[in-house]
Write a protein that holds these residues in place. Structure first.
Motif, mmCIF file in Angstrom:
data_model
loop_
_atom_site.group_PDB
_atom_site.id
_atom_site.type_symbol
_atom_site.label_atom_id
_atom_site.label_comp_id
_atom_site.label_asym_id
_atom_site.label_seq_id
_atom_site.Cartn_x
_atom_site.Cartn_y
_atom_site.Cartn_z
ATOM 1 N N LEU A 1 -7.281 5.655 5.638
ATOM 2 C CA LEU A 1 -7.009 6.059 4.269
ATOM 3 C C LEU A 1 -8.042 5.433 3.336
ATOM 4 O O LEU A 1 -8.467 4.300 3.546
ATOM 5 N N SER A 2 -8.410 6.199 2.315
ATOM 6 C CA SER A 2 -9.345 5.708 1.306
ATOM 7 C C SER A 2 -8.735 5.886 -0.070
ATOM 8 O O SER A 2 -7.981 6.841 -0.313
ATOM 9 N N CYS A 3 -9.087 4.985 -0.963
ATOM 10 C CA CYS A 3 -8.628 5.076 -2.351
ATOM 11 C C CYS A 3 -9.763 4.623 -3.253
ATOM 12 O O CYS A 3 -10.332 3.547 -3.044
ATOM 13 N N ALA A 4 -10.073 5.447 -4.238
ATOM 14 C CA ALA A 4 -11.120 5.114 -5.189
ATOM 15 C C ALA A 4 -10.533 5.062 -6.595
ATOM 16 O O ALA A 4 -9.874 6.012 -7.028
ATOM 17 N N ALA A 5 -10.785 3.951 -7.277
ATOM 18 C CA ALA A 5 -10.311 3.781 -8.653
ATOM 19 C C ALA A 5 -11.463 4.015 -9.619
ATOM 20 O O ALA A 5 -12.602 3.623 -9.353
ATOM 21 N N SER A 6 -11.152 4.656 -10.729
ATOM 22 C CA SER A 6 -12.178 4.912 -11.737
ATOM 23 C C SER A 6 -11.533 4.957 -13.117
ATOM 24 O O SER A 6 -10.323 5.125 -13.250
ATOM 25 N N GLY A 7 -12.383 4.799 -14.148
ATOM 26 C CA GLY A 7 -11.887 4.864 -15.513
ATOM 27 C C GLY A 7 -12.027 3.539 -16.234
ATOM 28 O O GLY A 7 -12.956 2.779 -15.996
ATOM 29 N N ASP A 8 -11.067 3.275 -17.110
ATOM 30 C CA ASP A 8 -11.094 2.107 -17.974
ATOM 31 C C ASP A 8 -10.707 0.843 -17.186
ATOM 32 O O ASP A 8 -9.634 0.273 -17.386
ATOM 33 N N ILE A 9 -11.600 0.406 -16.321
ATOM 34 C CA ILE A 9 -11.354 -0.775 -15.486
ATOM 35 C C ILE A 9 -12.512 -1.749 -15.635
ATOM 36 O O ILE A 9 -13.652 -1.423 -15.299
ATOM 37 N N LEU A 10 -12.214 -2.935 -16.140
ATOM 38 C CA LEU A 10 -13.225 -3.981 -16.227
ATOM 39 C C LEU A 10 -13.288 -4.756 -14.908
ATOM 40 O O LEU A 10 -14.358 -5.008 -14.376
ATOM 41 N N ARG A 11 -12.107 -5.092 -14.403
ATOM 42 C CA ARG A 11 -12.042 -5.863 -13.159
ATOM 43 C C ARG A 11 -10.709 -5.600 -12.479
ATOM 44 O O ARG A 11 -9.675 -5.577 -13.131
ATOM 45 N N ILE A 12 -10.763 -5.425 -11.167
ATOM 46 C CA ILE A 12 -9.533 -5.242 -10.396
ATOM 47 C C ILE A 12 -9.067 -6.609 -9.915
ATOM 48 O O ILE A 12 -9.818 -7.345 -9.282
ATOM 49 N N LYS A 13 -7.814 -6.936 -10.193
ATOM 50 C CA LYS A 13 -7.262 -8.222 -9.803
ATOM 51 C C LYS A 13 -6.538 -8.153 -8.460
ATOM 52 O O LYS A 13 -6.558 -9.118 -7.704
ATOM 53 N N ALA A 14 -5.913 -7.070 -8.177
ATOM 54 C CA ALA A 14 -5.214 -6.883 -6.905
ATOM 55 C C ALA A 14 -5.203 -5.401 -6.578
ATOM 56 O O ALA A 14 -5.191 -4.558 -7.480
ATOM 57 N N MET A 15 -5.219 -5.104 -5.297
ATOM 58 C CA MET A 15 -5.254 -3.704 -4.885
ATOM 59 C C MET A 15 -4.653 -3.583 -3.506
ATOM 60 O O MET A 15 -4.867 -4.456 -2.651
ATOM 61 N N GLY A 16 -3.905 -2.531 -3.291
ATOM 62 C CA GLY A 16 -3.283 -2.423 -1.982
ATOM 63 C C GLY A 16 -2.656 -1.085 -1.719
ATOM 64 O O GLY A 16 -2.748 -0.157 -2.527
ATOM 65 N N TRP A 17 -2.000 -1.003 -0.573
ATOM 66 C CA TRP A 17 -1.351 0.212 -0.108
ATOM 67 C C TRP A 17 0.148 -0.015 0.046
ATOM 68 O O TRP A 17 0.576 -1.023 0.621
ATOM 69 N N TYR A 18 0.902 0.946 -0.441
ATOM 70 C CA TYR A 18 2.345 0.960 -0.288
ATOM 71 C C TYR A 18 2.713 2.247 0.456
ATOM 72 O O TYR A 18 1.910 3.164 0.544
ATOM 73 N N ARG A 19 3.920 2.301 0.958
ATOM 74 C CA ARG A 19 4.399 3.538 1.571
ATOM 75 C C ARG A 19 5.871 3.727 1.279
ATOM 76 O O ARG A 19 6.600 2.769 1.055
ATOM 77 N N GLN A 20 6.272 4.981 1.307
ATOM 78 C CA GLN A 20 7.669 5.318 1.085
ATOM 79 C C GLN A 20 8.068 6.425 2.039
ATOM 80 O O GLN A 20 7.521 7.537 1.972
ATOM 81 N N ALA A 21 8.987 6.109 2.923
ATOM 82 C CA ALA A 21 9.539 7.088 3.849
ATOM 83 C C ALA A 21 10.768 7.733 3.207
ATOM 84 O O ALA A 21 11.351 7.167 2.270
ATOM 85 N N PRO A 22 11.155 8.899 3.688
ATOM 86 C CA PRO A 22 12.330 9.571 3.113
ATOM 87 C C PRO A 22 13.559 8.674 3.104
ATOM 88 O O PRO A 22 13.849 8.015 4.111
ATOM 89 N N GLU A 23 14.215 8.607 1.974
ATOM 90 C CA GLU A 23 15.457 7.846 1.789
ATOM 91 C C GLU A 23 15.272 6.339 1.975
ATOM 92 O O GLU A 23 16.248 5.623 2.227
ATOM 93 N N LYS A 24 14.047 5.880 1.855
ATOM 94 C CA LYS A 24 13.785 4.451 1.923
ATOM 95 C C LYS A 24 13.051 4.001 0.671
ATOM 96 O O LYS A 24 12.433 4.815 -0.016
ATOM 97 N N GLU A 25 13.099 2.706 0.387
ATOM 98 C CA GLU A 25 12.399 2.172 -0.757
ATOM 99 C C GLU A 25 10.915 2.040 -0.452
ATOM 100 O O GLU A 25 10.505 1.895 0.699
ATOM 101 N N ARG A 26 10.137 2.088 -1.514
ATOM 102 C CA ARG A 26 8.694 1.888 -1.365
ATOM 103 C C ARG A 26 8.444 0.437 -0.966
ATOM 104 O O ARG A 26 9.030 -0.487 -1.530
ATOM 105 N N GLU A 27 7.532 0.253 0.017
ATOM 106 C CA GLU A 27 7.230 -1.090 0.476
ATOM 107 C C GLU A 27 5.728 -1.330 0.504
ATOM 108 O O GLU A 27 4.938 -0.391 0.708
ATOM 109 N N LEU A 28 5.354 -2.585 0.313
ATOM 110 C CA LEU A 28 3.949 -2.955 0.433
ATOM 111 C C LEU A 28 3.573 -2.951 1.908
ATOM 112 O O LEU A 28 4.222 -3.596 2.726
#
Length: 118
Positions: free
Chosen positions: A20-47
């Motif tokens: 998986l790839s993720c690209a951030a753009s726009g009004d960003i001076l500095r990224i402090k934290a970045m990561g991936w979460y997931r959410q399966a059906p009927e479950k809470e989103r998790e890191l």
């Protein structure tokens, strides 16, 4: 305005790999934290995996040894190996960043579906 655009999801057989790839753009001076979460059906989103503000990485126990997160400036990647059916979920990229006016904000990507099935 900030955009996080994910790519790389899809259908894969158990034991297979995806990146998986993720690209951030726009009004960003500095990224402090970045990561991936997931959410399966009927479950809470998790890191799943992320870079902390201190630059360390952390992983949910269920993916340790199988997934690997990497980062290049405003991009973050998730290499997923030995995929299991229980990894099936919508995967979301998240960034915690400073804007050019020094205010802090957080944004989410639109999500990318990962399906692990034979």
């Amino acid at each position: 305005q900030v955009h996080l655009v994910e790519s790389g999801g899809g259908l894969v057989q158990p034991g297979g790999s995806l990146r998986l790839s993720c690209a951030a753009s726009g009004d960003i001076l500095r990224i402090k934290a970045m990561g991936w979460y997931r959410q399966a059906p009927e479950k809470e989103r998790e890191l799943v995996a992320g870079f902390t503000t201190g630059g360390n990485t952390n992983y949910v126990d269920s993916v340790k040894g199988r997934f690997s997160i990497s980062r290049d400036s405003f991009k973050v990647y998730l290499q997923m190996n030995s995929l299991k059916p229980e990894d099936t979920a919508v995967y979301y990229c998240n960034a915690d960043y400073l804007r050019y006016d020094s205010s802090r904000a957080s944004s989410w990507g639109q999500g990318t579906q990962v399906t692990v099935s034979s």
